[in-house]
Write an enzyme that holds these catalytic residues in place. Structure first.
Site: not given
Ligand code: BG6
Length: 491
Positions: A190, A384
């Site tokens: 990101e 993701e």
């Molecule tokens: C992404 C990141 O932005 O979102 C991850 O690359 C992160 O590292 C994921 O865990 C979800 O966000 P969060 O804050 O719910 O863990």
């Protein structure tokens, strides 16, 4: 229409070292920026940057604290000692791929060493060999919110150009060491998030920036990351013939709140800004509108001779991205807001939201895929996606997470629709296939996994792993390469 995904589709999951490994102070590992991130209970909408409040003082206090009490990423889920068990569970689900990151400070504890830490290297040897045993293809991120803390404190992170050399040295060590084991690499997780949380992404401590210069320094640091990314793309191709290197974008798909041209303009600008980061890594040059934006804001970046050639000659091979929710924007002030991934937007009345207020938009994933493929004409990889939720363990130990299954099912169907319309999609890794510590809030109670980990926000629990209902559901999806998504009665 064929009900299955393309042959060889890479189904799997994604984790990051700093949220999973734990073992923050053993086998020679140095402190990373993640090790000073404190626990935050659910964030208020007005203060929705999960990375607020980093100061020189908070960092030095954290360095002096040798416990993990308020620093949950120091404990993660102890993947460091559980990786065999966890990989066996991923294999049981049928994973074709696992996205992991390498903790830079495990290999170079301060970032400045000239020789790597052999114990750190050995850990990833073990992980990659274990994956190989099951035929699981690793996808490896070189920088996922875990740069050595020393580089942050002593250099103000990526603001300092010397960090490029340290990163290239680290990356080259990884390429040489794992060349027989890893084909797919991502440079910066990101990369656009540097603007939302400069400390986590680039080690920048805001109070170390001269007043009024913070934004300029963030873009200067970003430029250094772009150059570093291009340099390591080049060396990866040289060291590992046939390797594939991708950029990684937070896909923040933004809709206009209404069809009023003013709203459309605001949304367009948000989307163009989001694309800018991947544009540089794919097209090898800064977009003209971004350069003009710098000029208009009085932002003066220092480009060294040769930088633009480095960018131009070393574009990425594929585009990877995260997608959790869509956003809505309006030119009007004062409208009701909704939370997203370290970002806020106007509430979209058509969408439901997760327990953390992120608006659920499966069709937005298809829209994102179409936009990205049309713009870049490169293979795409979703690295993701998922929903953070509070899970309930029943008295018999089962976890019935039908909401998670519904979320994934709807997103996978849209993914298939995009593929059917011509998008070249290499694979899909769900975020946190096993519960891990949240990046934004360091909560353990914000669970994404198909696998439950018995640990609470304070670190109490046995760390036992349990299969949720979604575990068996995803297993079925992978086994049928997606066909089960279209069956009316689940098997
Ligand atoms: C992404 C990141 O932005 O979102 C991850 O690359 C992160 O590292 C994921 O865990 C979800 O966000 P969060 O804050 O719910 O863990």
């Amino acid at each position: 229409m064929n009900k299955t995904f393309p042959k060889g589709f890479l189904w799997g999951g994604a984790i990051a070292a700093n949220q999973a490994e734990g073992a923050w102070n053993i086998d020679g590992k140095g402190l990373s920026v993640a090790d000073v991130a404190t626990f935050k209970a659910n964030l208020s909408l007005d203060d929705y940057d999960g990375h607020v409040g980093v100061t020189t003082k908070s960092v030095s206090e954290a360095m002096a604290d040798k416990t993990d009490t308020i620093y949950p990423k120091r404990r993660g889920i102890d993947f460091y000692h559980h990786y065999k068990e966890d990989i066996a569970l991923f294999a049981e689900m049928g994973f074709k791929t696992l996205r992991v990151s390498i903790a830079w400070s495990r290999i170079f504890p301060t970032g400045e060493e000239l020789e790597p830490n052999e114990d750190g290297l050995r850990f990833y040897d073990n992980v990659f060999h274990e994956l190989k045993r099951y035929g699981i293809e690793p996808i490896v991120t070189l920088s996922h919110y875990e740069m050595p803390l020393h580089l942050s404190v002593a250099y103000n992170g990526w603001v300092n150009r010397d960090v490029i050399d340290h990163f290239v040295r680290f990356s080259d060590v990884c390429f040489n060491r794992y060349k027989g084991l890893v084909k797919y690499w991502l440079t910066f997780n990101e990369i656009d998030s540097i603007n939302r949380h400069p400390f986590t992404t680039a080690g920048i401590i805001p109070d170390q920036c001269p007043p009024g210069k913070e934004e300029e320094l963030v873009y200067q640091a970003l430029h250094h990351q772009f150059v570093a990314s291009a340099l390591v793309t080049k060396s990866c191709h040289e060291i590992i013939p046939g390797s594939q290197v991708g950029c990684m974008l937070t896909k923040l798909t933004t809709y206009p709140h209404t069809c009023k041209p003013e709203d459309v303009e605001v949304a367009l600008k948000k989307n163009l800004h989001n694309y800018f980061y991947a544009d540089v890594q794919v097209f090898g040059e800064y977009p003209a509108l971004t350069l003009r934006m710098f000029e208009n804001k009085g932002i003066q970046l220092h480009f060294e001779e040769g930088d633009l050639d480095i960018l131009r000659h070393n574009p990425v091979d594929f585009v990877s991205f995260s997608y959790y929710m869509s956003l809505t924007e309006s030119a009007e002030e004062g409208l009701e807001k909704a939370a997203g991934n370290t970002i806020m937007g106007v509430k979209n009345p058509y969408l439901p939201a997760t327990d953390w207020g992120w608006q659920i938009d499966p069709l937005g994933l298809k829209i994102s895929l179409l936009e990205l493929y049309d713009r870049y004409k490169k293979p795409l990889l979703i690295v993701e996606n998922g929903m953070g939720a509070v899970d309930q363990v029943e008295s018999d130990g089962t976890i019935h997470d039908s909401y998670r299954i519904d979320y994934f099912k709807a997103h996978f169907r849209q993914m298939k629709a995009a593929v059917d319309e011509g998008v070249e999609l290499l694979g899909y890794t769900s975020w946190g296939p096993i519960d891990i510590v949240s990046a934004g809030t360091s909560q353990m109670s914000k669970r994404y996994g198909f696998i439950y980990v018995d640990q609470d926000d304070e670190g109490n629990g046995t760390l036992e792993r349990r299969r949720k209902d979604s575990f068996y559901w995803y297993q079925q999806v992978i086994e049928t390469n997606g066909a089960s998504l279209f069956e009316t009665t689940p098997k």
